[in-house]
Design a protein around this motif. Structure first.
Motif, PDB file in Angstrom:
ATOM      1  N   LEU A  24     -14.150   2.898 -13.764  1.00 18.76           N
ATOM      2  CA  LEU A  24     -12.798   2.405 -13.482  1.00 18.76           C
ATOM      3  C   LEU A  24     -12.717   0.880 -13.650  1.00 18.76           C
ATOM      4  N   ASN A  25     -13.800   0.197 -13.324  1.00 15.20           N
ATOM      5  CA  ASN A  25     -13.833  -1.247 -13.582  1.00 15.20           C
ATOM      6  C   ASN A  25     -13.795  -1.524 -15.086  1.00 15.20           C
ATOM      7  N   HIS A  26     -14.506  -0.710 -15.814  1.00 14.93           N
ATOM      8  CA  HIS A  26     -14.486  -0.841 -17.275  1.00 14.93           C
ATOM      9  C   HIS A  26     -13.065  -0.641 -17.815  1.00 14.93           C
ATOM     10  N   VAL A  27     -12.397   0.398 -17.297  1.00 14.47           N
ATOM     11  CA  VAL A  27     -11.023   0.679 -17.742  1.00 14.47           C
ATOM     12  C   VAL A  27     -10.114  -0.517 -17.428  1.00 14.47           C
ATOM     13  N   ALA A  28     -10.270  -1.062 -16.233  1.00 13.64           N
ATOM     14  CA  ALA A  28      -9.430  -2.195 -15.828  1.00 13.64           C
ATOM     15  C   ALA A  28      -9.639  -3.391 -16.761  1.00 13.64           C
ATOM     16  N   ASP A  29     -10.886  -3.620 -17.132  1.00 11.42           N
ATOM     17  CA  ASP A  29     -11.183  -4.757 -18.020  1.00 11.42           C
ATOM     18  C   ASP A  29     -10.734  -4.487 -19.445  1.00 11.42           C
ATOM     19  N   ARG A  30     -11.084  -3.306 -19.905  1.00 13.64           N
ATOM     20  CA  ARG A  30     -10.850  -2.953 -21.300  1.00 13.64           C
ATOM     21  C   ARG A  30      -9.369  -3.018 -21.657  1.00 13.64           C
ATOM     22  N   PHE A  31      -8.519  -2.606 -20.711  1.00 12.99           N
ATOM     23  CA  PHE A  31      -7.081  -2.596 -20.973  1.00 12.99           C
ATOM     24  C   PHE A  31      -6.383  -3.765 -20.278  1.00 12.99           C
ATOM     25  N   ASP A  32      -7.184  -4.676 -19.799  1.00 13.12           N
ATOM     26  CA  ASP A  32      -6.644  -5.910 -19.244  1.00 13.12           C
ATOM     27  C   ASP A  32      -5.612  -5.634 -18.144  1.00 13.12           C
ATOM     28  N   LEU A  33      -6.002  -4.784 -17.203  1.00 16.00           N
ATOM     29  CA  LEU A  33      -5.053  -4.356 -16.169  1.00 16.00           C
ATOM     30  C   LEU A  33      -5.069  -5.243 -14.927  1.00 16.00           C
ATOM     31  N   ARG A  34      -6.168  -5.981 -14.751  1.00 17.47           N
ATOM     32  CA  ARG A  34      -6.329  -6.733 -13.497  1.00 17.47           C
ATOM     33  C   ARG A  34      -5.248  -7.784 -13.285  1.00 17.47           C
ATOM     34  N   GLN A  35      -4.776  -8.365 -14.390  1.00 16.69           N
ATOM     35  CA  GLN A  35      -3.765  -9.416 -14.276  1.00 16.69           C
ATOM     36  C   GLN A  35      -2.509  -8.930 -13.543  1.00 16.69           C
ATOM     37  N   HIS A  36      -2.309  -7.620 -13.505  1.00 20.42           N
ATOM     38  CA  HIS A  36      -1.107  -7.086 -12.845  1.00 20.42           C
ATOM     39  C   HIS A  36      -1.338  -6.748 -11.379  1.00 20.42           C
ATOM     40  N   ILE A  37      -2.584  -6.861 -10.946  1.00 23.78           N
ATOM     41  CA  ILE A  37      -2.925  -6.369  -9.599  1.00 23.78           C
ATOM     42  C   ILE A  37      -3.065  -7.523  -8.609  1.00 23.78           C
ATOM     43  N   ARG A  38      -2.432  -7.369  -7.468  1.00 26.13           N
ATOM     44  CA  ARG A  38      -2.674  -8.291  -6.364  1.00 26.13           C
ATOM     45  C   ARG A  38      -3.604  -7.573  -5.378  1.00 26.13           C
ATOM     46  N   PHE A  39      -4.836  -8.080  -5.288  1.00 27.22           N
ATOM     47  CA  PHE A  39      -5.845  -7.413  -4.456  1.00 27.22           C
ATOM     48  C   PHE A  39      -5.753  -7.877  -3.001  1.00 27.22           C
ATOM     49  N   GLU A  40      -6.494  -7.173  -2.158  1.00 29.47           N
ATOM     50  CA  GLU A  40      -6.595  -7.504  -0.734  1.00 29.47           C
ATOM     51  C   GLU A  40      -5.221  -7.710  -0.101  1.00 29.47           C
ATOM     52  N   THR A  41      -4.321  -6.866  -0.530  1.00 27.61           N
ATOM     53  CA  THR A  41      -2.953  -6.937  -0.019  1.00 27.61           C
ATOM     54  C   THR A  41      -2.492  -5.520   0.272  1.00 27.61           C
ATOM     55  N   ARG A  42      -1.890  -5.347   1.406  1.00 23.35           N
ATOM     56  CA  ARG A  42      -1.449  -4.026   1.819  1.00 23.35           C
ATOM     57  C   ARG A  42       0.074  -3.996   1.840  1.00 23.35           C
ATOM     58  N   VAL A  43       0.649  -2.976   1.261  1.00 22.60           N
ATOM     59  CA  VAL A  43       2.095  -2.813   1.350  1.00 22.60           C
ATOM     60  C   VAL A  43       2.412  -2.331   2.761  1.00 22.60           C
ATOM     61  N   THR A  44       3.304  -3.034   3.423  1.00 20.18           N
ATOM     62  CA  THR A  44       3.621  -2.668   4.797  1.00 20.18           C
ATOM     63  C   THR A  44       5.004  -2.010   4.908  1.00 20.18           C
ATOM     64  N   GLY A  45       5.943  -2.461   4.075  1.00 25.12           N
ATOM     65  CA  GLY A  45       7.279  -1.902   4.163  1.00 25.12           C
ATOM     66  C   GLY A  45       7.986  -1.868   2.817  1.00 25.12           C
ATOM     67  N   MET A  46       8.881  -0.919   2.691  1.00 22.47           N
ATOM     68  CA  MET A  46       9.688  -0.820   1.470  1.00 22.47           C
ATOM     69  C   MET A  46      11.095  -0.431   1.890  1.00 22.47           C
ATOM     70  N   THR A  47      12.060  -1.170   1.385  1.00 23.53           N
ATOM     71  CA  THR A  47      13.446  -0.864   1.761  1.00 23.53           C
ATOM     72  C   THR A  47      14.306  -0.803   0.510  1.00 23.53           C
ATOM     73  N   PHE A  48      15.095   0.247   0.423  1.00 20.55           N
ATOM     74  CA  PHE A  48      15.949   0.400  -0.748  1.00 20.55           C
ATOM     75  C   PHE A  48      17.321  -0.197  -0.488  1.00 20.55           C
ATOM     76  N   ASP A  49      17.736  -1.066  -1.379  1.00 25.07           N
ATOM     77  CA  ASP A  49      19.067  -1.662  -1.299  1.00 25.07           C
ATOM     78  C   ASP A  49      19.972  -0.885  -2.251  1.00 25.07           C
ATOM     79  N   GLU A  50      20.856  -0.089  -1.656  1.00 25.45           N
ATOM     80  CA  GLU A  50      21.644   0.830  -2.460  1.00 25.45           C
ATOM     81  C   GLU A  50      22.615   0.101  -3.386  1.00 25.45           C
ATOM     82  N   ALA A  51      23.199  -0.967  -2.891  1.00 19.63           N
ATOM     83  CA  ALA A  51      24.212  -1.671  -3.688  1.00 19.63           C
ATOM     84  C   ALA A  51      23.592  -2.280  -4.937  1.00 19.63           C
TER      85      ALA A  51
END
Ligand code: NA7
Length: 544
Positions: A92-119
């Motif tokens: 999986l590390n190879h895949v991340a490097d090979r396709f240059d995916l890491r640049q999109h990832i923010r590590f050591e961060t946990r999503v705590t909340g998500m709110t949908f704004d209908e408007a």
């Protein structure tokens, strides 16, 4: 709170395991701006966290890998029939490097909340580190066996030794040399762990509440010819995998009932599969294994007989022999020398059904019958499966509805992919999807491709939101249940029904009709103009 620094993306992906990495890749291919949030300090998800001794996949490596890039599958060579955790993580590390995916990832961060704004038709996603993010779409790739669970035993905080949960195992490993170890839990994880810990520790006491069925892995180094042959036939094999209920390419599709075959012949078939190793071949020996009690019992009694023959002490063998559920109705485990390990002089089995664990003391584990002094406890006690990781996030959909509340009586989804009231939020391998009952990677690729086709469709049509209709969702939940009830699956208390978590509603969560049936339905839904979904066009003045 952090208004100005807010990042705006098209797609927010939660988790950078098998699902999240592929989602990044696919959404980026669509030209969308992608942000992935990952709690760990590296990619890998399950394979990042589960570093316990003996951690290994029970799906063969050649199938448990991505099919989306031919170059990738040609260049990667698996060392064993079943890869060990470090090798899958390296992949999986190879895949991340090979396709240059890491640049999109923010590590050591946990999503705590998500709110949908209908408007505005956007999700605002907050995290425990850094500014919040606005996204048109969210893809929950947070895993279905990713919220580890340590039972709330009284007294754990008093314990003077060290303790670890299998899915939070220290990176540097744990040295059990000469130590007295308690191993609590005998699911897929405990069964993998025990032989490794017993080989190192001074003494291991295993606490088993429910006896599980386990069959030999038959693991071995990957023969060169097999690797070569597989690489030559990959396109065909990957196609075959999606036509298999198991999502694996080389498990023959059974055509016969177990009852069509005379007893002796059936035993020969089981013997052959036992020698070959692996759970999926075993469960696919006949086409009615999970539908017909007698068929199921023919295999169950074969495996019970094997357990008796592998465990020297008949009393221990009896405790290890499952009698309360059909084989396969809980995940059939796959082991290397599990049963044999109970004949070692430094291993003791405690029947924690007859004498339940009451509390943890300063010195060890106390059951209703005895005290077991130990230096360390290994918890192989599993996960808050299917819904745990999602419910850890405070998700607020349309009209202030909380996902946790909506799911208080059990999860409901449409196709396992979306939830009414939560527009533009997709789930990969969610409740109601076939993922846990098939090769997870095959299911993940199919889900992610369905989602990316859907997003392309929305953008082509200038559509701002997609949301399943309530009636479609209710019908799907009913269908998932009807299918389960036509099988032997609901006969067991397992994490499939949430039975391992006290207080969790008992609802059968996986879709067990098999991957091909599921794929067909997903394709029909699309062909019929996304049957069961509501679309809303972007209103004037709204972004994009
Ligand atoms: P599982 O399969 O959920 O196994 C957890 C084990 O822990 C199981 O044996 C449980 O017994 C046991 N457990 C849980 N709570 C207790 C208490 N309070 N006392 C004694 N024993 C307890 O998790 P795994 O990590 O092994 O595997 C999860 C999946 O990951 C697996 O199926 C694969 O798909 C990969 P119980 O059976 O509930 O009586």
């Amino acid at each position: 709170s952090d208004g100005d620094a807010r990042e705006c993306v098209d797609v927010l992906i939660v988790g950078a395991g098998f699902a999240g990495l592929y989602a990044i890749y696919r959404m980026r291919e669509l030209g969308l701006r992608v942000r992935c949030i990952e709690a760990a300090d590296g990619v890998g998800g399950t394979w990042h966290w589960n570093r316990y001794p003996g951690a290994r996949c029970d799906v063969e490596s050649l199938d448990y890998s991505y099919s989306f890039s031919n170059d990738l599958q040609q260049e990667w060579t698996w060392s064993h029939r079943y890869a060990e955790q470090p090798e899958i993580l390296a992949y999986l590390n190879h895949v991340a490097d090979r396709f240059d995916l890491r640049q999109h990832i923010r590590f050591e961060t946990r999503v705590t909340g998500m709110t949908f704004d209908e408007a505005r038709a956007v999700w605002t996603v907050s995290t425990d580190a850094g500014p919040s993010i606005e996204a048109r779409f969210c893809i929950m790739a947070s895993g279905n066996l990713s919220a580890p669970r340590v039972p709330d035993f009284r007294g754990l905080e008093r314990f003077r030794g060290e303790w670890h949960h299998s899915a939070r195992w220290p990176r540097e490993g744990v040295d059990f040399t000469g130590k007295r170890v308690a191993l609590i839990g005998t699911g897929a994880t405990g069964i993998q762990m025990l032989p490794k810990i017993a080989a190192q520790a001074g003494f291991v006491t295993v606490f088993q509440r429910t006896a599980n069925f386990s069959v030999p892995a038959g693991n071995h180094p990957m023969p060169k010819e097999e690797d070569r042959e597989h690489k030559a036939r990959y396109p065909e094999l990957r196609k075959a995998a999606r036509k298999q209920s198991s999502g694996m390419s080389r498990v023959p599709i059974p055509t016969m009932s177990a009852l069509d075959v005379p007893h002796e012949e059936r035993l020969r078939i089981y013997e052959r599969l036992w020698a070959k190793g692996g759970s999926n071949r075993m469960m696919n020996a006949f086409n009615d294994m999970m539908r017909n009690e007698e068929a199921n019992e023919s295999l169950a009694s074969f495996v019970r007989e094997k357990i008796r023959s592998m465990v020297k002490d008949p009393e221990i063998a009896e405790i290890l022999t499952p009698r309360d559920h059909p084989i396969g109705s809980r995940r059939l485990c796959v082991d290397t020398n599990y049963y044999e390990t109970f004949s070692r002089p430094n291993v003791k089995l405690v029947d924690a059904r007859r004498t339940p664990i009451q509390e943890i003391t300063e010195k060890g584990v106390r059951t209703t019958e005895a005290d077991y002094e130990v230096d360390a406890i290994a918890f192989a006690t599993g996960f808050d499966a299917m819904t745990g990781a999602l419910n850890e996030i405070s998700i607020t959909g349309r009209g202030g509805m909380h996902l946790r509340d909506k799911w208080s009586a059990g999860p409901s989804t449409y196709l396992g992919l979306m939830v009414h009231g939560f527009p533009n939020m997709f789930i990969v391998t969610g409740p109601g999807s076939p993922s846990v009952k098939s090769n997870m990677v095959t299911a993940i690729e199919q889900h992610v491709e369905w989602i990316s086709d859907c997003l392309a469709h929305l953008d082509r049509g200038g559509i701002a939101t997609i949301e399943p209709r309530l009636d479609a969702e209710e019908k799907w939940v009913q269908h998932v249940n009807d299918v389960a009830n036509s099988t032997l699956f609901p006969r067991a208390n397992s994490w499939y029904v949430g039975a391992n978590i006290p207080g969790k509603p008992h609802v059968f969560m996986p879709y067990v009709a098999g991957l091909p049936a599921y794929i067909k339905i997903c394709e029909e839904v699309v062909a019929e103009g996304y049957r069961g979904f509501d679309f809303r066009k972007a209103s004037v003045g709204v972004r994009e």
